[in-house]
Scaffold this motif. Structure first.
Motif, mmCIF file in Angstrom:
data_model
loop_
_atom_site.group_PDB
_atom_site.id
_atom_site.type_symbol
_atom_site.label_atom_id
_atom_site.label_comp_id
_atom_site.label_asym_id
_atom_site.label_seq_id
_atom_site.Cartn_x
_atom_site.Cartn_y
_atom_site.Cartn_z
ATOM 1 N N ILE A 355 -3.198 1.565 7.204
ATOM 2 C CA ILE A 355 -3.834 2.634 7.973
ATOM 3 C C ILE A 355 -3.529 3.951 7.271
ATOM 4 N N GLY A 356 -4.485 4.849 7.281
ATOM 5 C CA GLY A 356 -4.258 6.151 6.661
ATOM 6 C C GLY A 356 -5.284 7.167 7.105
ATOM 7 N N ALA A 357 -5.582 8.102 6.234
ATOM 8 C CA ALA A 357 -6.532 9.170 6.535
ATOM 9 C C ALA A 357 -7.363 9.452 5.293
ATOM 10 N N GLY A 366 -6.323 11.872 0.193
ATOM 11 C CA GLY A 366 -6.200 11.024 1.367
ATOM 12 C C GLY A 366 -4.764 10.565 1.562
ATOM 13 N N GLN A 367 -4.529 9.781 2.597
ATOM 14 C CA GLN A 367 -3.179 9.315 2.907
ATOM 15 C C GLN A 367 -3.184 7.822 3.220
ATOM 16 N N LEU A 412 -10.082 3.648 12.940
ATOM 17 C CA LEU A 412 -8.975 3.867 12.013
ATOM 18 C C LEU A 412 -9.492 3.788 10.578
ATOM 19 N N TRP A 413 -8.901 4.594 9.718
ATOM 20 C CA TRP A 413 -9.242 4.572 8.305
ATOM 21 C C TRP A 413 -8.436 3.459 7.635
ATOM 22 N N MET A 419 -6.454 -0.545 -3.238
ATOM 23 C CA MET A 419 -7.367 0.597 -3.314
ATOM 24 C C MET A 419 -6.628 1.884 -2.972
ATOM 25 N N SER A 420 -7.130 2.981 -3.489
ATOM 26 C CA SER A 420 -6.569 4.289 -3.178
ATOM 27 C C SER A 420 -7.104 4.757 -1.828
#
Length: 622
Positions: A355-357, A366-367, A412-413, A419-420
């Motif tokens: 999970i990230g942003a 991004g995160q 959710l992202w 992957m980045s």
């Protein structure tokens, strides 16, 4: 197009949960690549074709029953009649609809959360940093009770604290409270040893450990591992000396908690024996329901009982700390992929996915928070039980809930393995059902809910949260509109744990901290925050940090928001923020406040700020 994607249009992908077309942080149209779509499809798996006829039914009182049903098995064990076409008049709760000998979960929700009964202010605190002279190197549940008493005496209506969930194994502590091993259980590192029944019976042995623990207060750095070694030795000695595992009260509590807490105890012990995370354990221990795990639990029965007893003690102390006060706990967005919850729910998670942003002005790449997401259809197939348990465990004892990254209840992202973050994509969740569960738990606990809706927020989310009585977040550092124009259904604040303190901005220390941590710091952004204090809060060029804090909170106190929050970091004019995101500096989540609780209670800066907020916001009604 890549194979497997060309036959699916955007609406079909959305039915799987994949949102191919979306707006980025700049509100510009964006689309996922074929490669990302394929990776997300693989991570999501193939939904059960029978899911729609077996997934939970979520309703509100007054709805009309529109499914075939012979009756309802209520959660209290009784039964009642219900037929298609009837108006639903059932108690709120988690029931089962019965049709042709088949049970299907029926969730009756009020649909809306409890709101605060009056406009109120409160302290936001990192509990680990809030130490007293009795602390063993870290703020504990007794310190939380002392802070809650102080806040109430000052006219505050609540205390908002960092997540208190279990972190790491019982040997190694995880610094970040937002990377828990479990969202269902508490971290026993917060136990106040001297308040555990039977502690005094240890005599000189306790005195020696107590001396070692309190010596850790001499450092501004929170050394969780050293703290826990002292506390664990003392707590195990109390457990053994008092034969606490045989207590009838404990045994009854343990019976009520059921298999879930036994699993957690087994994970804790196995993680001590096999460091490196459950995916690397011997094969027979990688599943919690295996015969090998059951045999292990039997062989280590006393150790299992001890781990369970720690949770009983933690629950008792947290309940005591919140007696007569409203303590809002924080719910992290996910869990450690090598932790207890990931082990228990491995079949429901997209392991290997983070999970990230997506990219935004603060994080151009991004995160990736390294937290595995629940697969939406699998969560539904599990009757939402893991989510229900996490919400209940976090809201029931404290009297309030803050949901970190509340947008994650909608989507959710997801970042597929390898992957980045900028190549991730949005996966949608059954938000209506999830919000109804939050509302049900809010009403049952008579506890308000705050949603941290900072960052990229899609259109309609804040409106839906408001309709559900979930308070929004409004930060002085972020908002363009003056506080007087902020919405009533919100929590107003100056900053958060991931953002600069007022003193850090005013002195320039925060900019220095960023550069020393290797961040390509944006000096202009810091200058803008400082200018905000000058132009909007009226801080004079030669003002002290304390004067800048007072001016900032005077400005925020004029917001009509139902809740207004002030951080203890700001009240103590702390220059360093609790966490510098994207860094691994030792001070992250590990810096104590510069004042003890006794000093905070006597400090004129803290008292003056509290008096001003009480006068401006109004005293809470008891």
């Amino acid at each position: 197009m890549s194979a497997g994607v060309e036959n699916l249009d955007d609406s079909q992908l959305l039915n799987l949960g994949i949102q191919r077309a979306y707006e980025d942080n700049a509100e510009q149209p964006a689309r996922l690549s074929d490669e990302t779509v394929l990776a997300l499809r693989e991570a999501l798996g193939q939904p059960d074709p029978q899911l729609e006829s077996s997934a939970p039914i979520v309703v509100h009182p007054g709805d009309v029953c529109d499914w075939d049903v012979d009756g309802v098995e209520l959660e209290d064990g009784t039964s009642t009649e219900l037929r298609r076409g009837a108006v639903i008049d059932l108690p709120l709760g988690y029931h089962y609809a019965i049709a042709k000998d088949r049970r299907r979960r029926l969730i009756v929700s009020p649909g809306r959360c409890v709101l605060p009964t009056t406009r109120q202010w409160g302290w936001t605190a990192q509990l680990y940093a809030t130490r007293s002279k009795k602390s063993w190197g870290i703020g504990d549940f007794a310190d939380l009770g002392e802070l809650a008493d102080l806040a109430r005496a000052q006219g505050a209506g609540f205390v908002l604290v960092n997540p208190l969930h279990a972190g790491g194994s019982s040997r190694r502590q995880e610094p970040s409270p937002y990377f828990p091993t479990s969202r269902q259980f508490l971290n026993p590192v917060y136990l106040a040893v001297h308040e555990v029944a039977g502690a005094a019976q240890l005599g000189s042995r306790l005195a020696e450990l107590e001396s070692m623990g309190r010596a850790l207060n001499e450092s501004v750095h929170i050394d969780r591992d050293s703290v826990w070694r002292c506390k664990r030795e003392a707590l195990r000695a109390i457990f053994d000396h008092t034969r606490a595992g045989e207590s009838p009260e404990f045994l009854e509590w343990r019976r009520r908690r059921g298999a879930v807490i036994e699993q957690f105890a087994c994970w804790t012990l196995l993680s001590e024996r096999y460091p490196g995370g459950w995916p690397t354990w011997p094969g027979e221990f990688r599943r919690p329901d295996s015969p090998a795990v059951r045999s292990f639990a039997q062989r280590c029965a006393d150790d299992v009982a001890f781990i369970v007893w720690l949770q009983w003690q933690a629950e008792q102390q947290l309940r005591s700390a919140g007696s007569g006060s409203q303590i809002l706990q924080d719910l992290p967005v996910g869990v450690d992929p090598e932790g207890a919850d990931a082990w228990a729910y491995q079949d429901l998670l997209a392991l290997g996915t983070g999970i990230g942003a997506p990219p935004d002005p603060f994080n151009a790449a991004g995160q990736n928070w390294q937290l595995p997401p629940f697969v939406p259809w699998r969560l539904r197939a599990a009757d939402y039980q893991p989510f229900i348990d996490a919400i209940h465990a976090t809201i029931a004892l404290g009297g309030g809930l803050r949901i970190d990254h509340v947008m994650g209840l909608f989507r959710l992202w997801w970042i597929p393995g390898g992957m980045s973050p900028d190549r991730g994509g949005y996966v949608r969740y059954p938000a209506s059902d999830i919000l109804d569960i939050v509302a049900l738990e809010s009403v049952r606990a008579n506890a308000p809910v705050v949603g941290e809706d900072l960052g990229t927020v899609e259109a309609g989310v804040r409106e839906e949260l408001a309709r559900r009585n979930i308070l929004s977040y409004r930060l002085l550092w972020f908002e363009e509109n003056p506080p007087r124009q902020w919405p009533r259904q919100a929590l107003a604040a100056v900053t958060t744990h991931d953002l600069p303190t007022v003193a850090g901005v005013w002195s320039g220390r925060d900019l220095t901290d960023q550069r020393e941590a290797g961040i390509d710091a944006d000096a202009e952004a810091t200058a803008r925050l400082r200018q905000l204090l000058v132009t909007k809060a009226g801080v004079g060029a030669g003002a002290s940090a304390a004067e800048a804090v007072d001016a900032a909170y005077d400005l925020v106190s004029h917001a009509p928001c139902l809740m207004v929050s002030a951080t203890l970091d700001d009240a103590c004019t702390q220059e360093h923020r609790p966490n510098l995101p994207g860094t691994q500096v030792a001070s992250n989540w590990s810096r104590a406040l510069p004042l003890t609780l006794a000093e905070i209670a006597e400090d004129p800066r803290v008292d003056g700020l509290a008096r001003h907020l009480t006068a401006a916001v109004g005293e809470t009604t008891e």
